[in-house]
Enzyme design. Structure first.
Site, PDB file in Angstrom:
ATOM      1  N   ASP A  25      27.917  20.038  -0.626  1.00  0.00           N
ATOM      2  CA  ASP A  25      27.084  19.206  -1.482  1.00  0.00           C
ATOM      3  C   ASP A  25      25.663  19.347  -0.943  1.00  0.00           C
ATOM      4  OD1 ASP A  25      26.197  17.040  -3.133  1.00  0.00           O
ATOM      5  OD2 ASP A  25      26.284  15.783  -1.341  1.00  0.00           O
ATOM      6  N   ASP A  57      30.904  12.893  -4.851  1.00  0.00           N
ATOM      7  CA  ASP A  57      31.675  13.980  -4.231  1.00  0.00           C
ATOM      8  C   ASP A  57      33.134  13.601  -4.015  1.00  0.00           C
ATOM      9  OD1 ASP A  57      29.370  15.553  -3.906  1.00  0.00           O
ATOM     10  OD2 ASP A  57      28.845  14.414  -2.125  1.00  0.00           O
ATOM     11  N   ASP A  80      29.056  13.909   0.858  1.00  0.00           N
ATOM     12  CA  ASP A  80      28.820  12.578   1.409  1.00  0.00           C
ATOM     13  C   ASP A  80      28.757  11.482   0.359  1.00  0.00           C
ATOM     14  OD1 ASP A  80      26.337  13.280   0.262  1.00  0.00           O
ATOM     15  OD2 ASP A  80      25.393  11.730   1.493  1.00  0.00           O
TER      16      ASP A  80
END
Lengths: 55, 727
Positions: free
Chosen positions: B448, B626, B622
């Protein structure tokens, strides 16, 4: 061979003493903070009473 | 189920008096007697005496005890004390302290299991030593009455020991038999029972071979493996619980004109909650007063702040940036969107537990084989000796004992203990028992962007392209706001005096330069054309200037990517941010394979798609956006700063800020998987030598004891051969 009748009970008894000591130490949470105990031995300002036990 | 029950209860209780927030605080103060604080910096004897001394000297504290292994202090105090009173006391002696929520530290249950195992190990060790003493005498040639006496004493010790210490194996063997499976514990239990009963029979008939020593030794080594397994799980669990307990979530509730700080669990629907700039929304709700900008990054991944004013619907987890907001609670605690997300994750989690571990596969192969071997030995010797049941059973018991999976029982736990200990020292916390094995299989990593590869701290771009006279004005305006973008500018630019400087929450900052209006803030407010990038806009002398921002790269991010590539792993980037922002960042960090503007469901679908193509995906993320992808991936990692829901969804948590540990983790996991396979090989090698001996009836109790202890020891030593990675 007669000595065995004394020696075997003695060895079993001593082993049992060790076992009981181990169980007692475990039940009173003495293995909960091994790292802390290693350092606590160096403290000079420690009080004489055993520390309050953690639940 | 619990959620609906609560609902019903609430609705069915119209007579319930609504307790005012202040009274709820009083109720909490009255019962807070045990306070737990985390001490991340505690090290050595000095810290123990400083912390305990300072706390015991504080009025109202009854006792204080530091646990250095857990970096934690437990304080028994008078009811009126709360953790916030004690943190400054510890700060004064140089110890950083954080409050822990004792309710979330449910380690007592796992503690009890660990203690029960340890007690069984103690008993098994005692019996093993005493029986070995007698067995050595038998091995070295004791005969007739002496041998029978020794066998008899051994039996008196061994039978209760096996009955007590074997319970964990008997229980799980019974459970797996009822489900119609042959688990690893079935041959173990069979070996224990068969060895004990045969030895009893042999002792009563003055036989030469008794396997009491083998039965007890078997339970000792197997219990040791169980305990190692349990301990590494319990350690990981307690560290993970501590991460969760660190965020004692609180909300500022307005009680009339008074502000009252309450734990989230105490906030009720309909309360008015005040969220200061920089604070995170503790609840779901609707803004009733104030204007501000909110950062939805953790939930959606977008880095552009959103305007919020009366009527805006906000969700728990969003960050308030500029002005104070009063929010009327529509859902709190378990009902809030943050928690619902965590519940979804729990469902996805359970799917992952179906992963077949190496140990599962080994036992699936091993259990039928052992039973078959033992039974065919029995059948062969029945035929060969013409129906001598005693001899045939003796042989088949010897086969079961020799093939006993002592080494198999230790093969995996010893490696996992060594590897997770090594990784924990590097700041990598393995939360899930099978995560290490899954990590070893990874061939693709999906990162991410916001908050994972970047720090979430903005950095202005192209300041030198602005006209020179604009810079001090920019600096002066930026100093008037606490907005993260403004703070980043203020730290880098000079200032100049401005008149009528004021912040318009939700829009920006304005002031007057020689009587002319200057503004810094949102594009539409300033009158500029909005860029696709994270940017703020300045209007000066009738002209508008855009200042674009980029994000700091997290330390170790480049090293992690290089390290993963060196191990032959493909690296991808997927972000919810805009295309321009992601493109610029991907070019900077050197990832060619990226996706921008991905919605949470698209992220999860991308990860699932890769999985369907046969890739083993490691997801690193995080944010709340996600969590779906984290749960869908083969294995997942999140940083400690991640949102609670993301940490819950991932198998591994990075405790430090540095990402480079990811490459180390993959390296150590692969090495650990190799060691596990080697360990299975080692125990198989012992069997290859010993089983033929047992089959022809040449196995003695001495040979069984030697094979068992040697294989267990060599497997444990092999587990310790893990090396750290040197690139």
């Amino acid at each position: 061979m007669a000595i065995l009748t004394i020696l075997i009970p003695v060895s079993l008894f001593l082993g049992a003493v060790g076992l009981v000591a181990f169980l007692w130490a475990m039940r009173t949470h003495q293995f909960d903070d091994l790292q802390g105990d290693a350092h606590r031995i160096l403290l000079t300002d420690y009080d004489e009473k055993p520390a309050p036990k953690e639940k | 189920m619990a959620l609906t029950d609560d609902h019903v209860q609430l609705a069915a209780c119209p007579a319930c008096v609504v307790v005012s927030p202040s009274d709820r605080v009083a109720a909490i103060r009255a019962q807070a007697a045990r306070i737990m604080l985390s001490l991340p910096g505690a090290e050595g004897a000095g810290a123990i005496s400083a912390v305990e001394g300072a706390l015991r000297a504080f009025p109202g504290v009854r006792s204080a005890r530091v646990n250095l292994s857990l970096r934690r202090v437990t304080v028994e105090a008078e009811p009126h004390l709360v953790a916030a009173d004690l943190i400054p006391v510890l700060a004064a002696v140089g110890q950083e302290a954080h409050e822990l929520d004792p309710g979330l530290l449910s380690s007592t249950e796992t503690d009890r299991q660990g203690r029960a195992l340890l007690m069984r190990i103690g008993v098994a060790f005692f019996s093993m030593m005493n029986i070995m003493l007698l067995s050595v005498a038998v091995w070295s040639g004791a005969e007739d009455a002496t041998r029978d006496l020794f066998h008899f004493i051994s039996g008196v010790i061994a039978l209760p020991t096996v009955a007590f210490c074997g319970q964990p194996f008997f229980r799980s063997a019974w459970a797996s038999l009822r489900q119609g499976r042959l688990g690893m514990d079935v041959p173990i239990s069979l070996a224990l029972i068969l060895a004990s009963s045969i030895s009893v029979y042999e002792t009563l008939h003055s036989g030469e071979k008794a396997y009491f020593d083998a039965a007890v030794m078997l339970s000792f080594f197997l219990l040791l493996g169980r305990w190692l397994d349990h301990r590494s799980r319990a350690l990981a669990r307690s560290a993970a619980e501590e991460l969760a307990a660190l965020e004692v979530p609180r909300a500022i509730v307005l009680d009339g004109a008074k502000e009252v700080v309450l734990p989230i669990a105490e906030v009720a629907v309909g309360d008015l909650v005040l969220v200061r700039p920089g604070g995170r929304m503790p609840v779901d709700g609707v803004v009733t007063a104030g204007t501000s900008e909110i950062d939805r990054g953790l939930l959606t991944g977008e880095s552009l702040p959103v305007f919020a004013g009366p009527g805006t619907v906000v969700s728990a987890g969003e960050v308030n940036l500029t002005g104070p907001l009063t929010v009327q609670v529509t859902a709190a605690g378990r009902e809030s969107s943050l928690h619902r997300m965590a519940d979804l994750v729990a469902v996805a989690e359970s799917a992952k537990t179906r992963y077949t571990t190496l140990a599962d596969r080994a036992s699936r192969l091993y259990s039928p084989l052992v039973h078959l071997l033992s039974f065919s030995a029995f059948a062969f010797w029945m035929w060969k000796t013409g129906g001598d049941i005693r001899y045939a059973i003796n042989i088949s018991a010897a086969v079961l004992i020799i093939t006993c999976p002592c080494a198999l029982g230790l093969a995996v736990p010893a490696v996992i203990t060594a590897a997770s200990g090594k990784l924990f020292r590097k700041g990598v916390l393995i939360k899930n028992g099978t995560a290490l094995e899954r990590l070893a299989e990874v061939d693709t990593v999906v990162f991410d962007k916001t908050g994972t590869l970047t720090m979430g701290a903005p950095e202005p771009l192209g300041l030198e392209a602005l006209p020179a006279e604009a810079l001090p004005v920019l600096g002066a305006l930026a100093r008037a706001s606490a907005h993260p973008l403004a703070q980043a500018l203020a730290a880098r630019l000079p200032t100049t005096p401005l008149d009528d400087l004021r912040e318009v929450p939700g829009y920006g900052v304005e002031g007057r330069l020689n009587g002319a209006l200057v503004r810094l803030g949102r594009a539409e407010w300033v009158g500029a054309e909005a860029l696709a990038l994270t940017a703020t806009y300045l209007s000066l002398n009738g002209q508008t200037h855009a200042v674009a921002f980029t994000d700091h790269i997290r330390p170790g991010a480049e090293a992690a990517i290089a390290g993963l590539r060196a191990q032959g792993i493909a690296v991808r980037l997927v972000s919810g941010d805009t295309e321009a922002a992601v493109a610029a960042f991907a070019a900077r960090i050197g990832i060619a394979d990226w996706v921008a503007g991905a919605l949470p469901a698209e992220k999860a679908a991308l990860v699932q798609g890769l999985g369907a193509e046969g890739h083993k995906v490691l997801m690193v993320g995080d944010g709340l956006n996600d969590t779906g992808a984290l749960a869908a991936a083969h294995v997942s990692i999140s940083p400690a700063q991640a949102l609670d829901a993301a940490r819950v969804a991932s198998d591994i948590v990075l405790l430090g800020r540095d990402l480079s540990a990811i490459a180390d983790a993959v390296f150590i996991a692969r090495q650990a998987a190799r060691r596990m396979v080697q360990n299975f090989g080692i125990s198989a090698a012992y069997n290859v030598v010993a089983v033929p001996l047992a089959l022809v009836g040449a196995a003695t109790p001495l040979a069984a004891a030697l094979a068992m202890s040697l294989s267990s020891i060599s497997v444990s030593l092999n587990a310790l051969r893990l090396r750290p990675w040197r690139s």
